[in-house]
Write an enzyme that holds these catalytic residues in place. Structure first.
Site, PDB file in Angstrom:
ATOM      1  N   TYR A  47      -8.033   0.694  -7.361  1.00 48.32           N
ATOM      2  CA  TYR A  47      -8.075   1.074  -8.777  1.00 48.32           C
ATOM      3  C   TYR A  47      -9.517   1.454  -9.101  1.00 48.32           C
ATOM      4  CZ  TYR A  47      -6.081   1.162 -13.484  1.00 48.32           C
ATOM      5  OH  TYR A  47      -5.631   1.575 -14.712  1.00 48.32           O
ATOM      6  N   LYS A  90      21.956   6.356  -3.307  1.00 46.34           N
ATOM      7  CA  LYS A  90      21.460   7.562  -2.645  1.00 46.34           C
ATOM      8  C   LYS A  90      19.991   7.392  -2.239  1.00 46.34           C
ATOM      9  CE  LYS A  90      22.440  12.108  -2.144  1.00 46.34           C
ATOM     10  NZ  LYS A  90      23.657  12.909  -2.190  1.00 46.34           N
TER      11      LYS A  90
END
Lengths: 384, 384
Positions: free
Chosen positions: A35, A90
């Site tokens: 970060y 999926k």
């Protein structure tokens, strides 16, 4: 509660997917890289060259599996929220067989304009977009427009994934029956799958095709056709036959059903040409059950079901196709790539082909890698 | 290339996050549960009760970290694509410290209307939304409108995460200095962070506040104020003082800087009340460096930097807060929850508090769990 329902709910009650961190995040120094302040360097690098997103961010392997829930499995328009489980499932197939990091995304609007704008606006977060379970004919316009406005591949799997696997199955079945490109093909169902199967088969070189919808054979005299059904008449039904499905089947070599259960009989099959090939893919009940089809003289029978021989399922195509397309950083998926994927399936299955196993197993991990590599090579060869 | 840049690029060149499958997917039976036909049962269950998405799908723990790239770190408006690394880094912090499955999402429009519609349309895919690095004052309108149209928590971390951690730091610093709620607070910077800090501090009970922007003290005589700056005058600057930051600082107990580097001097601090508390959080260069602040007589100094004592950073708040909010299935994050998060940080740090360590370490995993539990309990207690 029946057994399948209980098993399915138990399976989904537990967490099925999560985000996993692969980088080290143990020390303050790690955090300074993951970060601020370190990440600002990565931002600066991308400001200078946006394509470096693919070098330095998760976008490189991220796919969105997107639906509005308007045409889900055999359930119809169940709304976007109820369609989420399919998108999640999926996503799991994408990861399991293609090592693609896919996330389920459901869109809370049925308005084509708004849907397109929404997906366009988030598209730079992804390497590719998989559209899913969107009703026809809206799905055609949505996909066409998204392909125009997005800089990444946009692929409606209900159309093209189905078309690829059907083409592979057809090529293999024809191999076994000793027939060629001059076969007469009847497709029943002119929704997303039916139209895509017709288009891709034609693109491959099949020219003798008749497509039926719920009102019978699609021909030039009909005034109730949407533009997509009209379009297929540029190559299909050359003799402009009219009538019902039974009329179409007379003398046909191949029946491809993407319609609804139980509408073909053994007697219908008896009217077909010799060695008829039957792909009865309606779910969960096929257009004709395999034992009835065989009774009618079918040479090869395939369905959409995993509990019957010769399952014809998209999951054989999309994981490898996306893997290849992403690895080659294609900006779109074209017919040539889809045909290459179908041919890769055929080639992979060369030595295992039989009437009861016209396609490789989805669980065979190598077939997905094989497809990926063939598609990747095709794309890279064209860029040279 | 300097060391930080090289380390940062090397860190990001490798894959940092991925989707991981937790369910079993080895057999045909597994596939039948993960995808068709089993998944249809999960869809049917959600059709009957949409709230069951949280029982049976990944939505239960999914957060989108969303930006348009209009105000990224200290870099400004760098566009949505270049902001992606920050969103990805933030997603990593979410997972690492809150076990929240967060995904980076960048939005390719700067239009407020379109941004709101896009995020609204995808919001049912998530348990909560974290907005990030959106420029002020657009961020206020975007957040307000999304809170209205979304059924899940929408939280602009640059505002509220900052405000929570500053409030915790302030409460701890006041404990050490023996001062109370009647302190005079000067906030420099009236963007997203400054305004949120003012609002939350006021909500907590601080009443003597002056907020400055780049043109000096915000007072009732100014005609250049946006609605959000006007709003803070309902409680701030009660004596309607005008002038510059130096004027404001005279006699003040607390300086909170969310502005830009090097604008406060040791001499300015000498004009403050005794035991002045200095939070100089501009990044990467603080409003005043700690050694200068101490030279000016500062009692406690905090900055935004991890390489200096007393880092005041959002990452201390948002992972635990989101964990608690998601676990309690709150529909929104309100001021009471934010204040509870700040108080949880204070309570957790009770026995470790010192002038050089006014806050717990971000790497201390227990503090995040402590915040989560306190927030969760607060929410559940209100629903009884």
């Amino acid at each position: 509660m029946d057994g399948m329902k209980k098993s399915a709910l138990d399976y989904s009650r537990k967490k099925k997917i999560e985000i996993r961190i692969l980088a080290q995040m143990r020390t303050k120094d790690d955090l300074a890289l993951a970060y601020t302040p370190g990440i600002a360097e990565v931002c600066r690098t991308i400001i200078n060259d946006e394509s470096l997103m693919y070098e330095f961010t998760a976008r490189r392997n991220m796919v969105a599996v997107i639906s509005d829930g308007s045409a889900v499995l055999g359930l119809g328009d169940i709304g976007h929220k109820a369609s989420y489980p399919v998108m999640e499932g999926k996503s799991m197939l994408f990861k399991r067989f293609g090592n693609v990091d896919a996330i389920p995304l459901i869109i809370g609007t049925k308005d084509v304009e708004e849907f397109v704008e929404t997906v366009k606006n988030i598209s730079d977060s992804f390497a590719a977009i998989n559209l899913e379970d969107i009703s026809a004919p809206r799905c055609f316009e949505i996909e066409r427009r998204l392909r125009e406005v997005c800089s990444i591949p946009v692929f409606h799997d209900d159309q093209h994934g189905t078309a690829i696997v059907v083409l592979a199955a057809l090529l293999n079945a024809l191999k076994l029956s000793g027939k060629g490109k001059d076969v007469k093909i009847v497709i029943n169902g002119a929704g997303s799958a039916g139209i895509a199967i017709a288009n891709l088969s034609n693109r491959y070189g099949f020219t003798d095709m008749i497509i039926c919808d719920s009102r019978g054979i699609i021909h030039r005299g009909r005034e109730d056709l949407n533009p997509y059904k009209k379009e297929i008449l540029s190559y299909a039904n050359k003799n402009n036959i009219s009538g019902d499905l039974k009329t179409a089947l007379k003398g046909a070599d191949v029946f491809i059903g993407v319609s609804k259960g139980g509408i073909v009989t053994a007697n219908d099959i008896k009217t077909m040409n010799k060695k008829p090939i039957i792909f009865a893919m309606a779910n969960p009940i096929p257009e004709i059950m395999p034992h009835d089809a065989l009774k009618g003289g079918a040479f090869i029978v395939g369905t959409g079901r995993s509990d019957l021989p010769n399952q014809i399922n998209n999951a054989l195509a999309f994981p490898g196709l996306f893997r290849g397309v992403i690895d080659a950083r294609a900006r779109a998926i074209d017919d040539e790539m889809k045909i290459e994927a179908a041919k890769a399936i055929v080639d992979y299955h060369r030595n295992s082909l039989s009437k009861d196993m016209i396609l490789p197993q989805i669980l065979d991990e190598k077939v997905h890698r094989f497809i990926a590599e063939r598609v990747r090579r095709l794309i890279l060869s064209k860029h040279k």
